[in-house]
Design a protein around this motif. Sequence first.
Motif, mmCIF file in Angstrom:
data_model
loop_
_atom_site.group_PDB
_atom_site.id
_atom_site.type_symbol
_atom_site.label_atom_id
_atom_site.label_comp_id
_atom_site.label_asym_id
_atom_site.label_seq_id
_atom_site.Cartn_x
_atom_site.Cartn_y
_atom_site.Cartn_z
ATOM 1 N N CYS A 45 -44.494 64.302 39.983
ATOM 2 C CA CYS A 45 -44.415 65.128 38.884
ATOM 3 C C CYS A 45 -45.248 65.436 37.877
ATOM 4 O O CYS A 45 -45.830 64.081 37.617
ATOM 5 C CB CYS A 45 -42.815 64.661 38.138
ATOM 6 N N THR A 47 -44.608 67.917 35.193
ATOM 7 C CA THR A 47 -44.377 68.702 34.129
ATOM 8 C C THR A 47 -43.863 67.587 32.824
ATOM 9 O O THR A 47 -43.689 66.166 33.154
ATOM 10 C CB THR A 47 -43.172 69.422 34.331
ATOM 11 N N ASP A 49 -40.938 67.208 31.576
ATOM 12 C CA ASP A 49 -39.738 66.890 31.717
ATOM 13 C C ASP A 49 -39.372 65.788 33.067
ATOM 14 O O ASP A 49 -38.606 66.090 33.536
ATOM 15 C CB ASP A 49 -38.729 68.131 31.484
ATOM 16 N N CYS A 50 -40.612 65.270 33.554
ATOM 17 C CA CYS A 50 -40.337 64.246 34.734
ATOM 18 C C CYS A 50 -39.405 63.352 34.250
ATOM 19 O O CYS A 50 -39.113 62.788 33.422
ATOM 20 C CB CYS A 50 -41.690 63.700 34.908
ATOM 21 N N PRO A 103 -34.835 67.182 36.626
ATOM 22 C CA PRO A 103 -35.560 67.342 35.456
ATOM 23 C C PRO A 103 -34.954 66.645 34.273
ATOM 24 O O PRO A 103 -33.700 66.631 33.915
ATOM 25 C CB PRO A 103 -35.848 68.775 35.192
ATOM 26 N N ARG A 104 -35.703 65.967 33.396
ATOM 27 C CA ARG A 104 -35.068 65.164 32.365
ATOM 28 C C ARG A 104 -34.164 64.068 32.225
ATOM 29 O O ARG A 104 -33.353 63.754 31.315
ATOM 30 C CB ARG A 104 -34.401 66.244 31.250
ATOM 31 N N SER A 106 -33.046 60.448 32.973
ATOM 32 C CA SER A 106 -33.815 59.092 32.688
ATOM 33 C C SER A 106 -32.780 57.969 32.855
ATOM 34 O O SER A 106 -31.628 58.477 32.512
ATOM 35 C CB SER A 106 -34.651 59.226 31.278
ATOM 36 N N GLY A 132 -28.344 64.542 32.263
ATOM 37 C CA GLY A 132 -28.309 66.214 31.565
ATOM 38 C C GLY A 132 -26.886 66.172 31.184
ATOM 39 O O GLY A 132 -26.692 67.763 30.848
#
Length: 248
Positions: A45, A47, A49-50, A103-104, A106, A132
């Motif tokens: 990744c 980007t 927002d990895c 994405p995003r 965590s 998310g």
Amino acid sequence: MSLFKIASVAAIALTLGACQSLFQPNYRAPLETTRDATETLKPGCTTPDCPLVNIDTLRFPAEPQLDGIVEKRLLQMTRTSPEAPAAPTLAAYRDEFLRTAGPRNSSYLQAKVREQHDGLVIVEFSSYLDTGGAHGTPGRGFINYSRQQHKVLTLSDMLVPGQEEAFWKAAQVAHNSWLISTKLDQEPEFVKQWPFQKTQNVALTYGGVILKYEVSTIAPYALGHVELKIPYPRLNGILKPELFPGRN
């Protein structure tokens, strides 16, 4: 017995006592720890927002079995439901999370020593999972590790037999004190909607017994992880005497 013989016996006794103390652990001195912190992005990744996994934990060189206990507790905090199995290792959890994360997304896991005293190591655990939604899911926990017994103390290990009900009554008094200090006792709807509950998160800190609550248990999410404190004098006859600070 001559004065010379008495003096000799006393000298031998003092020498033996000194030698014995050399081979006993010094529980007044805190255990040394080393920090093991990593942050790993999803492979490939690039980007902004990895997905990522951040693990901030501890190692105890002089008490290696505590390393495994800490890792196991962190892994328990990664479960998204009581029935969900935990990964076998933190590395396995990290790899699986990143493999499926969007994405995003965590995950944060942390273990830190809150304090050490009287041969006890109080480790506090924190977690935060963001998949998310409107907000992430935070978690908290404690272990009270006895260096003398080489084990994590359960609540039953802490209490005088038959005193569990008395302990939770003392906890309710602490809850009432918290309501008063925050002036939430003046809001009848709050008191009705967020009644006192028990918690598994109990810490034998030097300044008092701490109860920590997960969000949305005894207060709304916005108030975070509520802590209640029970002063040790209120636990006379309830908490085992050797667990009072300074008595062991």
